[in-house]
Design a protein around this motif. Structure first.
Motif, PDB file in Angstrom:
ATOM      1  N   GLU A  20       0.794  -1.313   0.036  1.00  0.00           N
ATOM      2  CA  GLU A  20      -0.102   0.044   0.047  1.00  0.00           C
ATOM      3  C   GLU A  20       0.809   1.199   0.051  1.00  0.00           C
ATOM      4  OE1 GLU A  20      -3.523   0.168   0.101  1.00  0.00           O
ATOM      5  OE2 GLU A  20      -3.120  -1.802  -0.811  1.00  0.00           O
ATOM      6  N   LYS A  23       2.436   1.819  -3.477  1.00  0.00           N
ATOM      7  CA  LYS A  23       1.663   2.251  -4.232  1.00  0.00           C
ATOM      8  C   LYS A  23       1.418   4.024  -4.150  1.00  0.00           C
ATOM      9  CE  LYS A  23      -3.494   1.416  -4.818  1.00  0.00           C
ATOM     10  NZ  LYS A  23      -4.686   0.657  -4.185  1.00  0.00           N
ATOM     11  N   SER A  24       1.329   4.081  -2.840  1.00  0.00           N
ATOM     12  CA  SER A  24       1.113   5.814  -2.410  1.00  0.00           C
ATOM     13  C   SER A  24       2.220   6.374  -2.988  1.00  0.00           C
ATOM     14  CB  SER A  24       1.018   6.157  -1.112  1.00  0.00           C
ATOM     15  OG  SER A  24       0.021   5.499  -0.450  1.00  0.00           O
ATOM     16  N   SER A  27       2.695   7.122  -6.969  1.00  0.00           N
ATOM     17  CA  SER A  27       2.048   8.211  -7.336  1.00  0.00           C
ATOM     18  C   SER A  27       2.414   9.453  -6.948  1.00  0.00           C
ATOM     19  CB  SER A  27       0.422   7.976  -6.969  1.00  0.00           C
ATOM     20  OG  SER A  27       0.237   7.928  -5.813  1.00  0.00           O
ATOM     21  N   HIS A 157       1.787   9.041   2.505  1.00  0.00           N
ATOM     22  CA  HIS A 157       1.869   7.657   2.599  1.00  0.00           C
ATOM     23  C   HIS A 157       0.602   6.800   2.562  1.00  0.00           C
ATOM     24  CE1 HIS A 157       1.197   9.287   6.712  1.00  0.00           C
ATOM     25  NE2 HIS A 157       1.180   7.889   7.022  1.00  0.00           N
ATOM     26  N   LYS A 158      -0.666   7.743   2.626  1.00  0.00           N
ATOM     27  CA  LYS A 158      -2.083   6.882   2.433  1.00  0.00           C
ATOM     28  C   LYS A 158      -2.323   6.868   1.148  1.00  0.00           C
ATOM     29  CE  LYS A 158      -3.097   6.728   7.117  1.00  0.00           C
ATOM     30  NZ  LYS A 158      -2.577   5.407   7.333  1.00  0.00           N
ATOM     31  N   THR A 159      -3.021   5.784   0.957  1.00  0.00           N
ATOM     32  CA  THR A 159      -3.716   5.573  -0.207  1.00  0.00           C
ATOM     33  C   THR A 159      -5.267   6.435  -0.262  1.00  0.00           C
ATOM     34  OG1 THR A 159      -4.840   3.749   0.102  1.00  0.00           O
ATOM     35  CG2 THR A 159      -2.717   3.576  -1.011  1.00  0.00           C
ATOM     36  N   LYS A 160      -6.045   6.642  -1.037  1.00  0.00           N
ATOM     37  CA  LYS A 160      -7.329   7.114  -1.374  1.00  0.00           C
ATOM     38  C   LYS A 160      -8.219   6.255  -0.631  1.00  0.00           C
ATOM     39  CE  LYS A 160      -9.747   7.728  -5.154  1.00  0.00           C
ATOM     40  NZ  LYS A 160     -10.130   8.054  -6.431  1.00  0.00           N
ATOM     41  N   GLU A 161      -8.065   4.901  -0.635  1.00  0.00           N
ATOM     42  CA  GLU A 161      -8.804   3.810  -0.227  1.00  0.00           C
ATOM     43  C   GLU A 161      -8.569   4.061   1.298  1.00  0.00           C
ATOM     44  OE1 GLU A 161      -6.662   3.199  -2.781  1.00  0.00           O
ATOM     45  OE2 GLU A 161      -8.199   3.320  -4.120  1.00  0.00           O
ATOM     46  N   GLN A 162      -7.545   3.994   1.788  1.00  0.00           N
ATOM     47  CA  GLN A 162      -7.079   4.064   3.298  1.00  0.00           C
ATOM     48  C   GLN A 162      -7.881   5.363   3.849  1.00  0.00           C
ATOM     49  OE1 GLN A 162      -2.844   3.852   2.857  1.00  0.00           O
ATOM     50  NE2 GLN A 162      -2.827   1.805   3.844  1.00  0.00           N
TER      51      GLN A 162
END
Ligand code: SF4
Length: 466
Positions: A20, A23-24, A27, A157-162
């Motif tokens: 995760e 991934k962050s 981007s 460090h956070k994804t949109k989903e998180q």
């Protein structure tokens, strides 16, 4: 458990295995650096502006006591108070006293790395005062009980989903999928908090000595609401933030915005001078500046003094190949990336921060993009030298370096040793690479080591020169 600089290696390994996080980070990588490049390409005088900015900072640092004294006089003439705080303890005490004097039970906060240096949120909570983060990224990590992982984009460090899951858990509304809806929801939750807060705490990008003003840059407008709506405005700043004049601040602001986010100017750039004056329609009734030293005056004039030119634009971490794969939390201290690696040992001690100057490939991108041309690789190398001299690195590593230094000072011996070593590696590295090598398991655990090919550099050089 809080991350710790001494855990860098383990934390970096965990970060690399965290899909995760990767991934962050992937981007984020291109975003800031591309925008910076476009912005400086549009400004032909960017290099000249850099020279001007460096001259301003060098001059100010050489006369820091004078400019800080003048800043404090002007703040007081405008009705504010300056609290000189040599240590984080002094800073925390001063803040608590101000909040208690004004009966503040909640304090809104806009993003401030000085607040992180003070561990302010934990301290306020322990003293029954609720801190409310108003910067969107800070709000997200406050909900997640985490620390910022980047000095400009704390929740990078956070994804949109998180973030969506986090909002659902705390706001108890519905699962959101669009970033714009999450922003709107956070705004809806934060609005009443601004109005109810007993005090507003902000950072400051610059302190202007000629007027006693603070300069604040944000892209969300949250700092403006934080400083204007409550009765008390507390500013957190470190001593090197002072600049002589408004014009100097304007020069640095042009560098800051381009280097940080690739903007020509921050969306909101606000100047505040003292509390509300007679005739003002709004503004705080009390204005306090917490001026934190925390070891910086000891850096002045020493071999690491260039680090004090930093304007906290984050360009060095945005371009760092190490930061971009391990993220900010792995560094285990307030300021991650190359600037953190050069600054941390000054402030928390080399013993505590010794892994950080080693967390660099010395590719030099940080120095190349730093608007203040801070020689970050040189500063990190100086720390590595001290680490070696103080015997803080592992004995095996020191032995290897000492052996190499011994040979490097004796060219004939060095030539013989490299010839023998390369010869042996060439014989055993028949497949063109090594999957395992004694004393190099740190390298071969994750990638192959290329086998030498052709003559050594020295032989090729001799041949080329006839
Ligand atoms: S060291 Fe340079 S690039 Fe890094 S944050 Fe400071 S001013 Fe920006």
């Amino acid at each position: 458990m809080e991350p710790h600089s001494l855990d860098f290696k383990e934390a970096a390994k965990r970060a690399l295995a965290d899909t995760e996080l990767q991934k962050s980070l992937s981007s984020f990588k291109a975003g800031f650096s591309l925008k910076r490049l476009e912005a400086i390409q549009k400004l032909p005088e960017f290099e000249g502006l850099r020279d001007e900015g460096i001259a301003i900072k060098q001059h100010t640092l050489a006369h820091l006591d004078f400019y800080l004294g003048r800043f404090a006089e002007k703040v007081e003439a405008a009705g504010g108070t300056v609290h000189w705080c040599p240590t984080p303890d002094d800073g925390r005490r001063a803040i608590l006293e101000i909040l208690r004097t004004h009966g503040a039970k909640t304090a809104t906060k806009s993003k401030s790395m000085v607040a992180e240096e003070l561990g302010l949120n934990e301290f306020l909570e322990a003293n029954d005062i609720e801190p409310v983060e108003t910067d969107l990224g800070e709000y997200i990590i406050q909900l997640a009980h985490e620390r910022p992982s980047h000095i400009l984009a704390p929740a990078v460090h956070k994804t949109k989903e998180q973030v969506s899951d986090l909002f659902f858990e705390h706001h108890k509304t519905r699962h959101l999928t669009e970033a714009s809806d999450m922003v709107a929801e956070a705004r809806q939750f934060l609005r009443p908090r601004y109005l109810a807060a007993g005090a507003g705490i902000t950072g400051a990008n610059f302190l202007v000595a000629e007027t006693g003003s603070i300069v604040l840059v944000t892209n969300e407008g949250n700092a403006e609401l934080t400083q204007i709506l409550p009765k008390v405005h507390i500013v957190l700043a470190t001593v090197e933030k002072v600049v002589p004049t408004l014009e100097d601040a304007a020069t640095l602001l042009r560098l800051l915005a381009r280097s940080a986010t690739g903007q020509e100017f921050g969306t909101y750039t606000t100047l505040a001078t003292g509390p509300k004056q007679i005739g003002d329609q709004d503004g705080p009734e009390a204005f306090h500046v917490i001026l934190l030293d925390n070891g910086r005056s000891k850096i002045l004039g020493g071999e690491f003094s260039e680090v004090l030119r930093c304007i906290k634009c984050a360009a060095c971490m945005n371009h760092c190949p190490v930061y971009s794969v391990v993220g900010g939390h792995a560094y285990g201290w307030v300021y991650p990336g190359p600037i953190g690696a050069a600054l941390a040992p000054n402030l928390i001690g080399l013993e505590e921060a010794r892994h950080l100057p080693n967390a660099s490939t010395f590719c030099g991108r940080c120095e190349a993009v730093c608007p203040m041309r801070i020689p970050l690789p040189k500063l990190m190398r100086q720390w590595r030298e001290q680490e070696h001299e103080k015997k803080l690195s592992p004995p095996r590593f020191r032995l290897g370096l000492d052996a190499w230094a011994y040979l490097a000072k004796r060219p004939a011996l060095y030539a013989l040793a490299t010839k023998l070593g390369i010869g042996a590696l060439s014989i055993f590295g028949g497949a063109g690479r090594f999957a395992a090598l004694p004393l190099a398991s740190g390298w071969t655990a994750t990638r192959d080591f290329p086998a030498p090919e052709g003559p050594t550099f020295r032989t090729a050089w001799k041949k080329a020169r006839g």
